[in-house]
Motif scaffolding. Structure first.
Motif, short mmCIF file in Angstrom:
data_model
loop_
_atom_site.label_atom_id
_atom_site.label_comp_id
_atom_site.label_asym_id
_atom_site.label_seq_id
_atom_site.Cartn_x
_atom_site.Cartn_y
_atom_site.Cartn_z
N PHE A 97 23.75 49.84 76.51
CA PHE A 97 23.77 50.07 77.96
C PHE A 97 23.67 51.56 78.25
CE2 PHE A 97 25.14 50.28 82.30
CZ PHE A 97 24.71 49.09 82.85
N PRO A 116 26.30 46.24 85.90
CA PRO A 116 25.40 45.51 84.99
C PRO A 116 24.59 44.42 85.68
CG PRO A 116 27.68 44.81 84.67
CD PRO A 116 27.72 46.00 85.58
N ASP A 143 11.41 36.53 77.62
CA ASP A 143 12.82 36.28 77.39
C ASP A 143 13.05 34.79 77.23
OD1 ASP A 143 15.52 38.09 77.74
OD2 ASP A 143 15.88 35.98 78.17
N PRO A 194 16.29 36.80 82.61
CA PRO A 194 16.49 38.23 82.36
C PRO A 194 17.91 38.67 82.71
CG PRO A 194 14.37 37.85 83.42
CD PRO A 194 15.09 36.53 83.43
N ASN A 195 18.47 39.52 81.88
CA ASN A 195 19.83 40.03 82.07
C ASN A 195 20.88 38.94 81.90
OD1 ASN A 195 21.23 42.51 82.53
ND2 ASN A 195 21.86 41.79 84.54
N SER A 211 23.46 42.22 78.21
CA SER A 211 23.32 43.29 79.20
C SER A 211 24.05 42.96 80.49
CB SER A 211 21.85 43.55 79.49
OG SER A 211 21.18 44.01 78.34
N GLY A 212 23.95 41.71 80.93
CA GLY A 212 24.61 41.31 82.16
C GLY A 212 26.11 41.18 82.02
N GLY A 229 16.68 42.11 78.45
CA GLY A 229 17.93 42.79 78.74
C GLY A 229 17.65 44.22 79.16
N ILE A 230 18.68 45.04 79.18
CA ILE A 230 18.51 46.38 79.73
C ILE A 230 17.58 47.24 78.89
CG2 ILE A 230 20.60 47.29 78.58
CD1 ILE A 230 21.00 49.02 81.15
N THR A 277 19.51 46.16 85.20
CA THR A 277 18.36 45.50 84.57
C THR A 277 17.40 44.90 85.59
OG1 THR A 277 19.65 45.08 82.57
CG2 THR A 277 17.67 43.75 82.89
#
Length: 394
Positions: free
Chosen positions: A346, A160, A34, A38-39, A43-44, A13-14, A164
């Motif tokens: 974030f 978002p 992960d 990813p993200n 985070s996303g 994540g971020i 990332t």
């Protein structure tokens, strides 16, 4: 896929992505693991606000208020890093320094604005308290019930979906290895080396960064400890484009509420309203009651924006600490294991990246971490005989 590294980062994540980028620029050999894309988790799904002025103290259903005064120096330090981040990553991250209003609707909330303004001044965060009429002249969309507002030119947001990936791309260009769909299933230490078991592969490294967001507790369980962090899911919603244009971020000092418009003119409404109860083994689901509550706030505070249809509602997983404060530091009793994340990850991601870089380089962190260390949350695990094959995380 097995190998060695200087640092294994758990979580793409971020926070994990930002840390991986900073570490590669410092010359570390980094592997990022992960469990999914990813993200692909919190985070996303973030509302992606960049908080400079003091935040609201409680999201709906939150039992313990955030220590706004304690967070302000961290917010200022983080915001300074966001200013140059797009150039540093050589990428569009949707950075929008729009400035923001924090509104109040009651006498008590107006008093909170003035108290918060004093804390902001002490922390070097520039804000201005406006009465309701002055605020409406500056932003005519504000409803008649707004009694006062704090203006902060440094507030804003980012995208978002872009931040990332931009961090990970820059880290990869600098030599980092990003491995998706490799859930961490075991974490053992032999001498000065951690062995990380993930997706049938293993990596050996002297240092491990736990940046797994809601799964941070499961990572700590793999080393025989328990971490007092509670997974939960909050949600946001998006209205269709068109209608009135909102040029700034708008938040509420006494309620969970944030509103902005993206580049396509779509209104994003958030503020931490809860999704349905969620566990790490389920997919988070949205709560219609929270949609209704969020839209009711919008009708009061920004009535000119409620004419557009709701086109999307989504949940975002996160991890809450008992004191609603972030986590940043070494895990006690487990040499070489760092944990970073939690509240407002974030906003804080670029700052946490610098903190991780400093700690792993043997330097003092760039900000005071007093009261944020994982030790305040660590407990002995009820059962230290954890089967590493049953608890995938990261």
């Amino acid at each position: 896929m097995s190998g060695t590294a200087d640092v294994v980062v758990i979580g793409a994540g971020i926070v994990g992505a930002a840390a991986a980028h900073r570490l590669t620029t410092l010359g570390f050999d980094v592997v990022v693991l992960d469990s999914g894309e990813p993200n692909g988790q919190g985070s996303g799904a973030s509302a992606a606000n960049l908080h400079s002025q003091g935040i609201h103290t409680r999201r709906p259903g939150q039992a313990v208020p955030v220590d706004v005064q304690r967070l302000l120096p961290l917010q200022r330090a983080a915001r300074e890093r966001w200013t140059h981040l797009a150039a540093e990553l050589d990428a569009d991250i949707g950075f929008s320094p729009t400035g923001g209003f924090m509104v109040a609707e009651t006498d008590e909330q107006v008093a909170d604005l003035h108290r918060k303004h004093g804390w902001e001044t002490d922390a070097g965060v520039v804000t201005e308290v406006l009465d309701g009429d002055t605020a409406r002249r500056a932003l005519p969309l504000l409803g008649p019930g707004v009694r006062a507002a704090t203006w902060c030119a440094a507030d804003g947001f980012a995208d978002p979906a872009l931040v990332t990936p931009a961090y990970l791309a820059a880290a990869t260009r600098a030599g980092a290895t990003v491995v998706p769909h490799h859930a961490v299933q075991g974490l053992t230490r032999d001498g000065e080396t951690w062995t990380v078991h993930a997706g049938g592969s293993t990596w050996n490294a002297p240092r491990v960064l736990n940046a797994a967001g809601p799964w941070m507790g499961r990572v700590v369980e793999l080393v025989g400890l328990a971490l007092a962090m509670t997974p939960l899911a909050i949600q946001a919603l998006r209205l269709g484009a068109g209608g009135a244009r909102l040029p700034h971020l708008v938040q509420h000092v006494g309620e969970g509420f944030s509103v902005k418009q993206d580049r396509a003119g779509r209104t994003i409404v958030g503020g931490g309203w809860p999704a349905l109860p969620w566990t790490l083994d389920d997919e988070p689901r949205t709560d219609p009651a929270s949609v209704t509550g969020n839209l009711g706030q919008l009708a009061r505070v920004l009535p000119g924006l409620v004419d557009r249809p709701v086109e999307h509602v989504w949940p975002g997983p996160l991890a809450a600490t008992p004191d609603e404060m972030p986590v940043a530091g070494w895990v006690p009793g487990r040499d070489g294991l760092l944990a970073v994340g939690g509240t407002y990850s974030f906003t804080f991601a670029p700052l946490w990246a610098d903190v991780v870089g400093a700690l792993l380089s043997g330097h003092a962190p760039p900000v005071d971490l007093t009261g944020l260390d994982p030790g305040r949350l660590v407990r002995p695990a009820p059962d230290t005989e954890t089967d590493p094959q049953e608890e995938p995380c990261g």
